[in-house]
Design an enzyme around this catalytic site. Structure first.
Site, mmCIF file in Angstrom:
data_model
loop_
_atom_site.group_PDB
_atom_site.id
_atom_site.type_symbol
_atom_site.label_atom_id
_atom_site.label_comp_id
_atom_site.label_asym_id
_atom_site.label_seq_id
_atom_site.Cartn_x
_atom_site.Cartn_y
_atom_site.Cartn_z
ATOM 1 N N ASP A 27 51.378 31.362 50.795
ATOM 2 C CA ASP A 27 52.099 30.810 49.649
ATOM 3 C C ASP A 27 52.940 29.629 50.129
ATOM 4 O O ASP A 27 53.607 29.724 51.163
ATOM 5 C CB ASP A 27 52.997 31.917 49.070
ATOM 6 C CG ASP A 27 53.842 31.426 47.912
ATOM 7 O OD1 ASP A 27 53.485 30.384 47.316
ATOM 8 O OD2 ASP A 27 54.849 32.092 47.608
ATOM 9 N N ASP A 104 33.444 29.317 45.104
ATOM 10 C CA ASP A 104 32.876 30.516 44.492
ATOM 11 C C ASP A 104 32.459 30.134 43.075
ATOM 12 O O ASP A 104 33.299 29.764 42.253
ATOM 13 C CB ASP A 104 33.963 31.605 44.467
ATOM 14 C CG ASP A 104 33.402 33.005 44.519
ATOM 15 O OD1 ASP A 104 32.414 33.262 43.818
ATOM 16 O OD2 ASP A 104 33.969 33.843 45.258
ATOM 17 N N ASP A 210 28.594 34.236 42.568
ATOM 18 C CA ASP A 210 29.047 35.560 42.175
ATOM 19 C C ASP A 210 27.965 36.313 41.393
ATOM 20 O O ASP A 210 27.335 35.740 40.501
ATOM 21 C CB ASP A 210 30.299 35.374 41.292
ATOM 22 C CG ASP A 210 31.020 36.671 41.010
ATOM 23 O OD1 ASP A 210 31.522 37.293 41.957
ATOM 24 O OD2 ASP A 210 31.099 37.086 39.824
ATOM 25 N N GLU A 273 25.605 36.418 45.998
ATOM 26 C CA GLU A 273 26.077 37.808 46.017
ATOM 27 C C GLU A 273 25.091 38.637 45.215
ATOM 28 O O GLU A 273 24.990 38.495 44.000
ATOM 29 C CB GLU A 273 27.475 37.946 45.405
ATOM 30 C CG GLU A 273 28.023 39.356 45.610
ATOM 31 C CD GLU A 273 29.055 39.807 44.585
ATOM 32 O OE1 GLU A 273 29.780 40.783 44.848
ATOM 33 O OE2 GLU A 273 29.136 39.218 43.499
ATOM 34 N N HIS A 335 36.596 40.955 49.845
ATOM 35 C CA HIS A 335 37.712 41.333 48.957
ATOM 36 C C HIS A 335 37.375 42.490 48.025
ATOM 37 O O HIS A 335 38.214 42.881 47.226
ATOM 38 C CB HIS A 335 38.126 40.103 48.142
ATOM 39 C CG HIS A 335 37.013 39.657 47.221
ATOM 40 N ND1 HIS A 335 35.804 39.186 47.697
ATOM 41 C CD2 HIS A 335 36.902 39.663 45.880
ATOM 42 C CE1 HIS A 335 35.006 38.914 46.669
ATOM 43 N NE2 HIS A 335 35.656 39.189 45.557
ATOM 44 N N ASP A 336 36.148 42.984 48.082
ATOM 45 C CA ASP A 336 35.737 44.088 47.202
ATOM 46 C C ASP A 336 35.542 45.405 47.944
ATOM 47 O O ASP A 336 35.225 46.409 47.313
ATOM 48 C CB ASP A 336 34.393 43.746 46.533
ATOM 49 C CG ASP A 336 34.490 42.578 45.564
ATOM 50 O OD1 ASP A 336 35.561 42.384 44.963
ATOM 51 O OD2 ASP A 336 33.481 41.860 45.406
#
Ligand code: GLC
Length: 539
Positions: A27, A104, A210, A273, A335-336
Site C-alpha cells: 500500500d 488478468d 480467467d 485458467e 490466490h484461490d
C-alpha cells in the site's frame, strides 16, 4: 549467462512467472489496500528474486464483490489501485528491469455495475440485452417460477438470478454480481477483443485469462447431469457435472481469435485458467496451425496429495498427455488455493519449491510463498472472501492465501501499509518477512533465489528433458538433461534419511540442498531436496 540452447526458447518457456495479488502487495497511500505505486516501489524484490514476468490479478475498476474479478470497466484502473498514468509508469518500470507484465483478462463475466450490464438489464429490447445470457423462467407443476435449468454457481446456489423489472433470469457462473457475458453475440465479442487490443497497444506482454473454459455454454442451455456421489457436505458446485456449462468447442474457436490477436503483436503470451482433466486440458494448446493459449494452467500439484508416488504419477500423466508442441507449466499456489506451507508444512514447502523450479515447464510462483507463509487464521468477523461467506464451514476460504506481504519486522503492519490492512497479516510477520529473510542465508527466500539463479544458469533446468529415475514411498528422483549437461534432482518427502541415487547412477557435486549446510555423501537427509551434477552418460 543463459545458453544459446535456452535462448532458442521464447521467454515464456524458459522463464518464471510471479503472481502479484495487488490488494496485498504494498500500500502506498495509507488505505490498508495495496496499489500500483506500491508494486512499483517493491519491484526491487521481484527483480532480486530472479523471475521473468509478473502477472497482476485484476486492477480494473470494480465494486470488489469478488475482489476485482467483477470488472466494471475493462479499459480503466480501479481508483483504489491508482490511475492509468500509474499503470503506464509501472509498466515502464517493469520493462526497465527487463521483466514482462501480464494482466488478468476476465472474459466470462463482468460486474453487474458494468455499463453494458446496466443497459442490458434496462429492458428486454435494449441493444445490449443479448450481451448477457437472459432466459424466461420455467413454470413448475404448481405454477411456481423456476430457473431455466439446474446449473449451479461455483460459489453455491442456482446460477440464475431473477430480474423482477424485466421478468427474466440472467446467468452467473459465480456471484450474482458477476453476470456471464454472451460470447455468441458478435458485438460483445468485438468489444471484448478491443479490450485486449487496448492493453496490448499500451505494451502489456500478455494475459492470464480467467476461467477460460467457462466462456461459452452449450446451445439451448441443457441441464447438467447430476453427480450421484455428491453429499450435502460437499461443495454445492459439485452437485452436477458442468459438462453443458463449460468446455464447449466454440470457446476454443474464440481462444484461437485471442491467440491470433496476441501473435499479431509479436512476443506476447496467453495463459489460460482452466480446470479440466489432462486430456481435455491439453486441447487448449490448440494445434500448430490453429494455436490457442501458450500455457493452459496445470493445477495438478495444487489438486493432489503431497506424496512421492502421487507426484510421480501426475508428472508422468501430464508429460504423456502433452502434444509435441505443448510446453508444460506448473503451479503450487495462487490466490484461490491454500498456501503450500499451510498444506504440507514449511520443511516440505522447501522441497516443493525445489520441485516446482526443477520440473520441465514454466513455473508460476505466488507472492508470499517465497517467504513460506503458512496458515493465517482469519477471525470470523474479518472474513472477506464472498465464496466463504456464501458457504461457511466448508473450508473453502481463500482469504488465508490473500493476506498482505510482510516486508519488515520492525515497522507497523509489517511495512505493508501505515493503516490496518484489509486482511490480517501472517501471525509470525515479525520474524517471517522479506527484510529478515534477506539477512538469513538459510531462509525460504534465500532458497527461492538460489533455485531461480541455478535455473537461469543451467539450461538443463530451464528447458532440458525430464526423466523419472525413481519414485518410492518417500522419495522422488529425476534427471534434467540438455546436451552434455545432466542434473539429478532427489527429493526426500519423508522424515528418515534415504540413499539418494540408485547404485548405478554416478553423481558429481551437489549444486544445491534445500537444507543448506553440508550434505551427507549419498544420503538425502529428512525433508531434504538436492540438485546434483551427473557424470556424462558415456563417461
Ligand atoms: C477465477 C479467479 C477467482 C475468481 C473466479 C471468478 O477462478 O481466480 O479468484 O473468484 O475466477 O472470476
Amino acid at each position: 549467462m543463459a545458453s544459446t540452447l535456452a535462448m532458442g526458447h521464447p521467454w515464456w518457456e524458459r522463464g518464471v512467472v510471479y503472481q502479484i495479488y495487488p490488494r496485498s502487495f504494498q500500500d502506498s497511500n495509507g488505505d490498508g489496500v495495496g496499489d500500483l505505486a506500491g508494486i512499483e516501489r517493491r519491484l526491487e524484490h521481484v527483480g532480486s528474486l530472479g523471475v521473468d514476468a509478473i502477472w497482476l490479478s485484476p486492477i480494473f475498476p470494480s465494486p470488489m464483490a469478488d475482489f476485482g474479478y467483477d470488472v466494471a470497466d475493462y479499459c480503466g484502473i480501479e481508483p483504489l489501485f491508482g490511475s492509468l498514468d500509474d499503470f503506464d509508469r509501472l509498466l515502464a518500470a517493469v520493462h526497465a528491469r527487463g521483466l514482462k507484465l501480464l494482466l488478468d483478462y476476465v472474459p466470462n463475466h463482468s460486474s453487474d455495475r458494468h455499463p453494458w450490464f446496466i443497459e442490458s438489464r434496462s429492458s428486454r429490447d435494449n441493444l445490449k440485452r443479448d450481451w448477457y445470457i437472459w432466459r424466461d423462467p420455467v413454470i413448475g407443476p404448481d405454477g411456481e417460477r423456476l430457473p431455466p435449468n439446474n446449473w449451479i454457481s461455483d460459489f453455491g446456489g442456482s446460477a440464475w438470478e431473477w430480474d423482477e423489472a424485466t421478468g427474466q433470469y440472467y446467468l452467473h457462473a459465480f456471484l450474482a454480481q458477476q453476470p456471464d457475458l454472451n460470447w455468441r453475440n458478435p458485438e460483445l465479442r468485438r468489444a471484448m477483443l478491443d479490450v485486449l487490443r487496448f492493453w496490448l497497444d499500451r505494451g502489456v506482454d500478455g494475459f492470464r485469462i480467467d476461467v477460460l473454459w467457462h466462456i461459452v455454454k452449450a446451445e439451448g442451455l441443457p441441464d447438467n447431469p447430476l453427480n450421484p456421489l455428491w453429499t450435502p457436505r460437499d461443495n454445492e458446485r459439485d452437485r452436477v457435472f458442468q459438462v453443458n456449462s463449460t468446455d464447449q468447442p466454440e470457446a476454443h474457436a474464440i481462444t484461437r481469435e485471442f491467440r491470433q490477436l496476441a501473435d499479431s503483436y509479436g512476443d506476447r503470451v496467453l495463459i489460460g485458467e482452466i480446470f479440466l482433466p489432462n486430456e481435455r486440458l491439453v486441447a487448449w494448446y490448440g494445434t500448430p496451425d490453429a494455436p490457442e493459449v501458450h500455457l493452459p494452467f496445470n493445477f495438478a500439484l495444487i489438486e493432489n496429495p503431497w506424496d512421492a508416488p502421487t507426484l510421480a504419477r501426475l508428472i508422468l500423466d501430464y508429460e504423456a498427455a502433452l502434444p509435441p508442441w505443448g510446453w508444460p507449466n506448473w503451479v503450487i499456489g495462487n490466490h484461490d488455493s491454500p498456501r503450500i506451507a499451510a498444506r504440507i508444512g514449511e520443511a516440505q514447502a522447501r522441497v516443493a519449491a525445489m520441485l516446482l523450479l526443477t520440473l520441465r515447464g514454466t513455473p508460476t510462483l505466488y507472492q508470499g510463498d517465497e517467504l513460506g507463509i503458512a496458515e493465517v487464521p482469519i477471525p470470523p468477523d474479518a472474513v472477506q472472501d464472498p465464496r466463504e461467506l456464501r458457504q461457511p464451514g466448508l473450508g473453502l476460504g481463500r482469504d488465508p492465501a490473500r493476506t498482505p506481504m510482510p516486508w519488515r519486522g520492525d515497522e507497523a503492519h509489517a511495512g505493508f501499509s501505515t493503516a490496518p490492512p484489509w486482511l490480517p497479516l501472517n501471525p509470525d510477520w515479525r520474524t517471517r518477512n522479506v527484510a529478515g529473510q534477506e539477512r538469513d542465508p538459510g531462509s525460504m527466500l534465500a532458497l527461492y533465489r538460489a533455485l531461480l539463479a541455478l535455473r537461469r544458469e543451467r539450461p538443463a533446468l530451464a528447458v532440458g528433458a525430464f526423466g523419472l529415475i525413481e519414485a518410492s514411498e518417500h522419495k522422488l528422483v529425476y534427471t534434467r538433461t540438455s546436451g552434455d549437461e545432466r542434473l539429478l534432482v532427489a527429493l526426500n518427502l519423508g522424515q528418515a534419511p534415504l540413499p539418494y541415487a540408485p547404485e548405478s547412477t554416478r553423481t558429481g557435486p551437489v549444486l544445491l540442498s534445500t537444507l543448506g549446510g553440508t550434505p551427507e555423501p549419498g544420503i538425502l537427509r529428512p525433508d531434504e531436496g538436492l540438485i546434483l551434477e551427473l557424470e556424462p552418460a558415456s563417461a
